[in-house]
Design a protein around this motif. Structure first.
Motif, short mmCIF file in Angstrom:
data_model
loop_
_atom_site.label_atom_id
_atom_site.label_comp_id
_atom_site.label_asym_id
_atom_site.label_seq_id
_atom_site.Cartn_x
_atom_site.Cartn_y
_atom_site.Cartn_z
N LYS A 1 0.81 -1.22 0.00
CA LYS A 1 0.00 0.00 0.00
C LYS A 1 0.84 1.27 0.00
CE LYS A 1 -0.69 0.15 4.98
NZ LYS A 1 -1.63 0.16 6.06
N GLU A 2 2.10 1.20 0.44
CA GLU A 2 2.96 2.37 0.45
C GLU A 2 3.58 2.67 -0.91
OE1 GLU A 2 2.85 0.15 4.21
OE2 GLU A 2 3.65 -0.42 2.27
N SER A 3 3.45 1.77 -1.86
CA SER A 3 4.10 1.93 -3.16
C SER A 3 3.50 3.07 -3.97
CB SER A 3 3.99 0.64 -3.97
OG SER A 3 4.51 0.84 -5.27
N ILE A 4 4.36 3.87 -4.58
CA ILE A 4 3.89 4.95 -5.44
C ILE A 4 3.35 4.41 -6.77
CG2 ILE A 4 5.40 6.68 -4.41
CD1 ILE A 4 7.25 6.36 -6.86
N TYR A 5 3.59 3.14 -7.07
CA TYR A 5 3.13 2.54 -8.31
C TYR A 5 1.84 1.74 -8.15
CZ TYR A 5 7.71 3.89 -9.86
OH TYR A 5 8.83 4.62 -10.16
N ARG A 6 1.34 1.69 -6.95
CA ARG A 6 0.13 0.90 -6.70
C ARG A 6 -1.06 1.53 -7.42
NH1 ARG A 6 -2.37 -1.13 -0.95
NH2 ARG A 6 -4.13 -2.19 -1.87
N THR A 7 -1.83 0.70 -8.09
CA THR A 7 -3.05 1.16 -8.74
C THR A 7 -4.18 1.01 -7.75
OG1 THR A 7 -2.28 0.39 -10.89
CG2 THR A 7 -4.62 0.79 -10.68
N ILE A 8 -4.95 2.07 -7.58
CA ILE A 8 -6.09 2.02 -6.66
C ILE A 8 -7.35 2.00 -7.51
CG2 ILE A 8 -7.33 3.24 -4.85
CD1 ILE A 8 -4.63 4.43 -4.03
N GLY A 9 -8.19 1.02 -7.29
CA GLY A 9 -9.41 0.90 -8.07
C GLY A 9 -9.18 0.13 -9.36
N GLU A 10 -10.11 0.26 -10.28
CA GLU A 10 -10.04 -0.44 -11.55
C GLU A 10 -8.84 0.04 -12.36
OE1 GLU A 10 -12.20 -2.78 -12.93
OE2 GLU A 10 -13.16 -2.91 -10.98
N ALA A 11 -8.20 -0.86 -13.09
CA ALA A 11 -7.08 -0.50 -13.95
C ALA A 11 -7.62 0.06 -15.26
CB ALA A 11 -6.19 -1.71 -14.19
#
Length: 150
Positions: free
Chosen positions: A127-137
């Motif tokens: 969850k700390e990653s700046i590359y994490r996608t939140i929600g639908e891709a």
């Protein structure tokens, strides 16, 4: 003009040989031996080609952060809890998979030592990653946690 039985057999053997050469070439392109130089100097999806060999040959658990960096170079993202190296979009038999997402090689740390490694897509990053996608891709998806990057 009808082909003779011998000509049919020769044609079938040639077709099978062409298929074997094509599949073998694609397999070789996607599964080459890891070297630090190949990893550090990678362009595009080049890391995909050496990732499996790297994971098969390297015992990461117990390595220090410095040892990992010596092997793989500087990560794209680093926290006390993980190192993150983008590896590109997975390759299929006929090239890049059209519907695939970028994969990341995540190395989890505790007290400066590797506890686990994982290959995952953006939605499964820590969850700390700046590359994490939140929600639908989707095209308008948020690509990082709110407030961590502009």
């Amino acid at each position: 003009m009808e082909l003779k039985a011998r000509d049919k057999v020769i044609a079938a053997v040639l077709v099978i040989l062409a298929i074997v050469v094509f599949v073998g070439g694609r397999y070789h392109d996607n599964h080459t031996n890891f070297t630090t130089e190949k990893w550090v100097n990678s362009v595009g999806n080049d890391r995909q080609k050496v990732l499996q060999n790297l994971r098969d040959r390297t015992q990461f658990v117990g390595m220090t952060t410095e040892e990992v960096k010596e092997l793989l170079g500087e990560p794209e993202e680093e926290t006390e809890a993980f190192l993150n190296y983008p590896v590109g979009i997975p390759q299929g038999l006929f090239g890049t998979k059209a519907d695939a997402e970028t994969e990341y090689f995540v190395i989890y740390l505790e007290d400066g030592k590797v506890t686990e490694t994982e290959v995952c897509i953006a939605g499964l990053l820590p969850k700390e990653s700046i590359y994490r996608t939140i929600g639908e891709a989707t095209e308008d998806a948020v690509l990082y946690p709110e407030g961590t990057k502009e």
